[in-house]
Design an enzyme around this catalytic site. Structure first.
Site, PDB file in Angstrom:
ATOM      1  N   GLY A  47       0.836  -1.192   0.024  1.00 22.97           N
ATOM      2  CA  GLY A  47       0.013  -0.050   0.206  1.00 22.97           C
ATOM      3  C   GLY A  47       0.994   1.233   0.008  1.00 22.97           C
ATOM      4  O   GLY A  47       1.982   1.055   0.277  1.00 22.97           O
ATOM      5  N   GLN A  52       3.285  10.038   1.627  1.00 19.36           N
ATOM      6  CA  GLN A  52       4.549   9.282   1.455  1.00 19.36           C
ATOM      7  C   GLN A  52       5.361   9.922   0.227  1.00 19.36           C
ATOM      8  O   GLN A  52       6.561   9.566  -0.015  1.00 19.36           O
ATOM      9  CB  GLN A  52       4.513   7.889   1.514  1.00 19.36           C
ATOM     10  CG  GLN A  52       3.936   7.063   2.632  1.00 19.36           C
ATOM     11  CD  GLN A  52       3.825   5.779   2.770  1.00 19.36           C
ATOM     12  OE1 GLN A  52       2.995   5.119   2.190  1.00 19.36           O
ATOM     13  NE2 GLN A  52       5.030   4.974   3.009  1.00 19.36           N
ATOM     14  N   CYS A 100       7.191  -0.777   6.281  1.00 28.58           N
ATOM     15  CA  CYS A 100       6.702   0.323   5.655  1.00 28.58           C
ATOM     16  C   CYS A 100       7.795   0.860   4.590  1.00 28.58           C
ATOM     17  O   CYS A 100       8.941   1.109   4.957  1.00 28.58           O
ATOM     18  CB  CYS A 100       6.244   1.523   6.632  1.00 28.58           C
ATOM     19  SG  CYS A 100       5.742   3.138   5.970  1.00 28.58           S
ATOM     20  N   LEU A 101       7.218   1.501   3.676  1.00 26.10           N
ATOM     21  CA  LEU A 101       8.327   2.009   2.545  1.00 26.10           C
ATOM     22  C   LEU A 101       9.058   3.370   3.070  1.00 26.10           C
ATOM     23  O   LEU A 101      10.048   3.530   2.549  1.00 26.10           O
ATOM     24  CB  LEU A 101       7.607   2.264   1.092  1.00 26.10           C
ATOM     25  CG  LEU A 101       6.673   0.874   0.482  1.00 26.10           C
ATOM     26  CD1 LEU A 101       6.018   1.396  -0.829  1.00 26.10           C
ATOM     27  CD2 LEU A 101       7.972   0.017   0.057  1.00 26.10           C
ATOM     28  N   HIS A 142      -2.966   0.829   8.516  1.00 25.72           N
ATOM     29  CA  HIS A 142      -1.671   1.324   8.607  1.00 25.72           C
ATOM     30  C   HIS A 142      -1.667   2.483   7.373  1.00 25.72           C
ATOM     31  O   HIS A 142      -1.153   3.523   7.728  1.00 25.72           O
ATOM     32  CB  HIS A 142      -0.756  -0.036   7.870  1.00 25.72           C
ATOM     33  CG  HIS A 142       0.750   0.605   7.382  1.00 25.72           C
ATOM     34  ND1 HIS A 142       1.753  -0.011   8.055  1.00 25.72           N
ATOM     35  CD2 HIS A 142       1.235   1.383   6.545  1.00 25.72           C
ATOM     36  CE1 HIS A 142       2.784   0.702   7.678  1.00 25.72           C
ATOM     37  NE2 HIS A 142       2.689   1.355   6.707  1.00 25.72           N
ATOM     38  N   GLU A 143      -2.163   2.204   6.062  1.00 26.54           N
ATOM     39  CA  GLU A 143      -2.322   3.423   5.374  1.00 26.54           C
ATOM     40  C   GLU A 143      -2.952   4.708   5.739  1.00 26.54           C
ATOM     41  O   GLU A 143      -2.637   5.811   5.670  1.00 26.54           O
ATOM     42  CB  GLU A 143      -3.090   2.943   4.118  1.00 26.54           C
ATOM     43  CG  GLU A 143      -2.075   1.893   3.317  1.00 26.54           C
ATOM     44  CD  GLU A 143      -0.612   2.138   3.249  1.00 26.54           C
ATOM     45  OE1 GLU A 143      -0.152   3.183   2.977  1.00 26.54           O
ATOM     46  OE2 GLU A 143       0.199   1.004   3.117  1.00 26.54           O
ATOM     47  N   HIS A 146      -1.004   6.890   7.883  1.00 25.09           N
ATOM     48  CA  HIS A 146      -0.171   7.842   7.426  1.00 25.09           C
ATOM     49  C   HIS A 146      -0.664   9.314   7.240  1.00 25.09           C
ATOM     50  O   HIS A 146      -0.118  10.484   7.204  1.00 25.09           O
ATOM     51  CB  HIS A 146       0.304   7.266   6.213  1.00 25.09           C
ATOM     52  CG  HIS A 146       1.180   6.504   5.998  1.00 25.09           C
ATOM     53  ND1 HIS A 146       2.402   6.709   6.232  1.00 25.09           N
ATOM     54  CD2 HIS A 146       1.346   5.243   5.644  1.00 25.09           C
ATOM     55  CE1 HIS A 146       3.396   5.741   6.210  1.00 25.09           C
ATOM     56  NE2 HIS A 146       2.794   4.622   5.776  1.00 25.09           N
TER      57      HIS A 146
HETATM   58 NI    NI Z   1       3.476   2.882   5.219  1.00 19.54          NI
END
Ligand code: NI
Length: 177
Positions: A47, A52, A100-101, A142-143, A146
């Site tokens: 995701g 981000q 997480c990226l 999680h998304e 953000h």
């Molecule tokens: Ni993330």
């Protein structure tokens, strides 16, 4: 469309609360979503949230048929979710590993609601309303975090269960997560 740079933990833009999208079906929104999908796929993410890539809007994408970074996870339908609202369907929490990226190379155990309802809109402004559980519910939480400036390490309860992916899971597929 270009793969965009993903901001990393420490960048203050990841700690801001994002603003709601007010216009749907616009070229700007479509371009943002194309960049997000290209970036997520290039990095093999499950995701991605707009902040981000430095865009402070309440837009997240997620989904995959199979993900090399989460080989055990069940498939999650490819979804664009804008201006999301989450409602837990019970108080049940479940621990699970997350990456997480924006926090590359690390994994940690995070408690999340096991079942929840999410509502929001797709790119054209059509309503989305789903009840989900398990990994699907985890990815959405999680998304959406953000969008409120929350990164998963901020939710880890036991920091002994936080570490480098290659050390925690030797032999796991390499990936810059
Ligand atoms: Ni993330």
């Amino acid at each position: 469309m270009p793969v965009r740079e993903v901001l990393k933990m420490g960048d203050p833009r990841l700690l801001e609360r994002s603003a709601p999208v007010e216009a749907f079906g616009t070229r700007a929104l479509d371009a943002l979503l194309r960049d997000m999908f290209d970036t997520m796929r290039a990095l093999d993410g499950a995701g991605l949230a707009a902040p981000q890539i430095g865009v402070g809007l309440r837009v997240v994408i997620f989904g995959f048929a199979r993900n090399a970074r989460y080989p055990e996870a069940e498939a999650v339908p490819e979804t664009v979710l804008i201006n999301p609202e989450l409602t837990p369907l019970s108080d049940d929490m479940e621990d699970g590993w997350e990456g997480c990226l924006s926090v590359p190379g690390l994994r940690g155990v995070v408690p999340r609601y096991r079942k929840l309802r999410y509502r929001g809109f797709d790119a054209a402004g059509h309503a989305i309303d789903r009840c989900v559980e398990g990994f699907h519910a985890r990815v959405v939480q999680h998304e959406v975090d953000h969008l409120d400036g929350i990164l998963y390490p901020m939710r880890i309860r036991d920091l002994r269960r936080f570490g480098f992916t290659e050390t925690l899971f030797p032999g796991a597929p390499a990936g810059d997560d």
